[in-house]
Design an enzyme around this catalytic site. Structure first.
Site, PDB file in Angstrom:
ATOM      1  N   SER A   1      -6.639  -1.531  -0.674  1.00  0.00           N
ATOM      2  CA  SER A   1      -6.130  -0.738  -1.794  1.00  0.00           C
ATOM      3  C   SER A   1      -7.211   0.085  -2.484  1.00  0.00           C
ATOM      4  O   SER A   1      -6.932   1.210  -2.935  1.00  0.00           O
ATOM      5  CB  SER A   1      -5.415  -1.636  -2.799  1.00  0.00           C
ATOM      6  OG  SER A   1      -6.211  -2.743  -3.170  1.00  0.00           O
TER       7      SER A   1
ATOM      8  N   ASP B   1     -14.323 -12.007 -12.196  1.00  0.00           N
ATOM      9  CA  ASP B   1     -12.954 -12.481 -12.083  1.00  0.00           C
ATOM     10  C   ASP B   1     -11.987 -11.383 -12.526  1.00  0.00           C
ATOM     11  O   ASP B   1     -12.164 -10.757 -13.580  1.00  0.00           O
ATOM     12  CB  ASP B   1     -12.779 -13.721 -12.959  1.00  0.00           C
ATOM     13  CG  ASP B   1     -11.350 -14.209 -12.977  1.00  0.00           C
ATOM     14  OD1 ASP B   1     -10.903 -14.783 -11.980  1.00  0.00           O
ATOM     15  OD2 ASP B   1     -10.673 -13.978 -14.004  1.00  0.00           O
ATOM     16  N   GLY B   2     -10.963 -11.137 -11.713  1.00  0.00           N
ATOM     17  CA  GLY B   2     -10.045 -10.047 -11.994  1.00  0.00           C
ATOM     18  C   GLY B   2      -9.259 -10.219 -13.267  1.00  0.00           C
ATOM     19  O   GLY B   2      -8.956  -9.244 -13.963  1.00  0.00           O
TER      20      GLY B   2
ATOM     21  N   ASP C   1      -3.373  -8.247  -7.690  1.00  0.00           N
ATOM     22  CA  ASP C   1      -3.035  -8.623  -6.309  1.00  0.00           C
ATOM     23  C   ASP C   1      -3.858  -9.846  -5.911  1.00  0.00           C
ATOM     24  O   ASP C   1      -4.768  -9.755  -5.102  1.00  0.00           O
ATOM     25  CB  ASP C   1      -3.330  -7.418  -5.405  1.00  0.00           C
ATOM     26  CG  ASP C   1      -3.045  -7.688  -3.946  1.00  0.00           C
ATOM     27  OD1 ASP C   1      -2.262  -8.604  -3.664  1.00  0.00           O
ATOM     28  OD2 ASP C   1      -3.631  -6.991  -3.100  1.00  0.00           O
TER      29      ASP C   1
ATOM     30  N   GLU D   1     -14.045  -7.830  -7.865  1.00  0.00           N
ATOM     31  CA  GLU D   1     -13.956  -8.818  -6.789  1.00  0.00           C
ATOM     32  C   GLU D   1     -14.915  -9.959  -7.113  1.00  0.00           C
ATOM     33  O   GLU D   1     -16.101  -9.733  -7.336  1.00  0.00           O
ATOM     34  CB  GLU D   1     -14.308  -8.179  -5.446  1.00  0.00           C
ATOM     35  CG  GLU D   1     -14.361  -9.134  -4.284  1.00  0.00           C
ATOM     36  CD  GLU D   1     -13.095  -9.955  -4.120  1.00  0.00           C
ATOM     37  OE1 GLU D   1     -13.227 -11.205  -3.981  1.00  0.00           O
ATOM     38  OE2 GLU D   1     -11.989  -9.386  -4.137  1.00  0.00           O
TER      39      GLU D   1
ATOM     40  N   HIS E   1      -8.257  -7.731  -7.881  1.00  0.00           N
ATOM     41  CA  HIS E   1      -8.688  -8.549  -6.738  1.00  0.00           C
ATOM     42  C   HIS E   1      -8.858  -7.606  -5.549  1.00  0.00           C
ATOM     43  O   HIS E   1      -8.028  -7.552  -4.648  1.00  0.00           O
ATOM     44  CB  HIS E   1      -7.668  -9.637  -6.428  1.00  0.00           C
ATOM     45  CG  HIS E   1      -7.457 -10.620  -7.540  1.00  0.00           C
ATOM     46  ND1 HIS E   1      -6.750 -10.312  -8.680  1.00  0.00           N
ATOM     47  CD2 HIS E   1      -7.869 -11.907  -7.691  1.00  0.00           C
ATOM     48  CE1 HIS E   1      -6.718 -11.368  -9.476  1.00  0.00           C
ATOM     49  NE2 HIS E   1      -7.393 -12.355  -8.907  1.00  0.00           N
TER      50      HIS E   1
ATOM     51  N   HIS F   1       0.812  -1.211   0.000  1.00  0.00           N
ATOM     52  CA  HIS F   1       0.000   0.000   0.000  1.00  0.00           C
ATOM     53  C   HIS F   1       0.848   1.264   0.000  1.00  0.00           C
ATOM     54  O   HIS F   1       0.467   2.271  -0.613  1.00  0.00           O
ATOM     55  CB  HIS F   1      -0.969  -0.027   1.179  1.00  0.00           C
ATOM     56  CG  HIS F   1      -2.025  -1.071   1.041  1.00  0.00           C
ATOM     57  ND1 HIS F   1      -2.641  -1.680   2.111  1.00  0.00           N
ATOM     58  CD2 HIS F   1      -2.584  -1.641  -0.076  1.00  0.00           C
ATOM     59  CE1 HIS F   1      -3.524  -2.563   1.674  1.00  0.00           C
ATOM     60  NE2 HIS F   1      -3.508  -2.552   0.352  1.00  0.00           N
TER      61      HIS F   1
END
Length: 288
Positions: free
Chosen positions: A107, A150-151, A171, A125, A41, A18
């Protein structure tokens, strides 16, 4: 390795990731033109630290934040200052006390706080409960969209953006042995769609050979300039499973290397467990 954000909120890896995110966003904002921040994500966006010790079955697990953000809570200066000020403000706004952190931002919140009116956020997400919490968190922000998807699919679906600029944070939870393969596939598509985009991939440092193998396979994509920053809190001989973490950054903002290595070294110095703690950086693909 299961790395769901909820269980690890505020640990040393979050601190590094971060703080680096704050620096990356600042680097992109040196230009006036807006950009898309795509979080593949995203998690829940905010975490109550007391609750992250409870598993779904009601059992308790050892919290990780005391050895992470907890040890830095009173720091005022240095390369982590901007990040720490954001985290303390988040904690205060959520009703946390000044002595120790009670709430920690993910994030998405950090990026949303730093975003300018010309910047836009797309938060992805896959878990429906986390996506619902994320949508509730940002329901009043017109420049933030939340997608239950899905990311890796999002990288293909949302690029290129109208802004023609993007910071893509990948991530993942590393729940699958195929995670690195999925990352490579997403990067292949992402770079095809937006060759000049900035991509930041977080990964755990667990088995050295796997990390180096991922980097070798990545080079086969013939990618643009790529910077790698890694930090460790423990030596190879430590019993700790995740001894460190890294960021692979494609098309990094200009002159960001010094900021990122300073962040990595500060986290290692403050949170390291033995003499194996430290940070390093190198250009996997040098700048022209």
């Amino acid at each position: 390795m299961n790395y769901r954000h909820h269980f690890h909120a505020g640990n040393y890896a979050d601190v590094f990731k971060h703080a680096a995110l704050v620096a990356l966003i600042g680097g992109l904002q040196r230009k006036e033109k807006g950009f898309l921040y795509l979080d593949s994500h995203a998690g829940r966006g905010s975490y109550e630290l007391e609750s992250v010790t409870r598993r779904p079955d009601g059992s308790e697990r050892e919290p990780e934040w005391p050895a992470g953000i907890g040890r830095l809570w009173t720091e005022e200066r240095g390369p982590l200052a901007s990040y720490l000020n954001l985290v303390r403000r988040f904690n205060r706004e959520r009703g946390g006390g000044p002595a120790t952190p009670g709430f920690y931002p993910g994030s998405p919140w950090i990026a949303a706080e730093l975003a300018r009116p010309v910047d836009r956020l797309a938060l992805c997400e896959l878990r429906e409960d986390d996506a619902d919490a994320l949508a509730a968190e940002f329901r009043r922000r017109s420049n933030v969209s939340v997608r239950t998807m899905d990311g890796y699919t999002a990288v293909r679906a949302l690029l290129p953006p109208p802004e023609k600029r993007a910071l893509v944070l990948i991530d993942p939870p590393f729940e699958s042995s195929a995670e690195f393969s999925e990352i490579l596939s997403a990067l292949r598509e992402g770079l095809r769609r937006l060759p000049g985009g900035t991509f930041a991939v977080w990964y755990p440092v667990t088995e050295r050979a796997r990390t180096e193998g991922f980097q070798r396979e990545y080079l086969a994509l013939k990618p643009p300039p790529t910077l790698v920053v890694e930090m460790r809190i423990a030596s190879d001989g430590s019993a700790l499973r995740m001894k460190g973490c890294g960021l692979l950054i494609i098309n990094p903002p200009w002159k960001i290397e010094a900021d990122l290595i300073a962040i990595g070294r500060e986290v290692a110095a403050k949170l390291g467990l033995d003499d194996g703690a430290g940070a390093s950086t190198f250009w996997l693909v040098p700048e022209a």
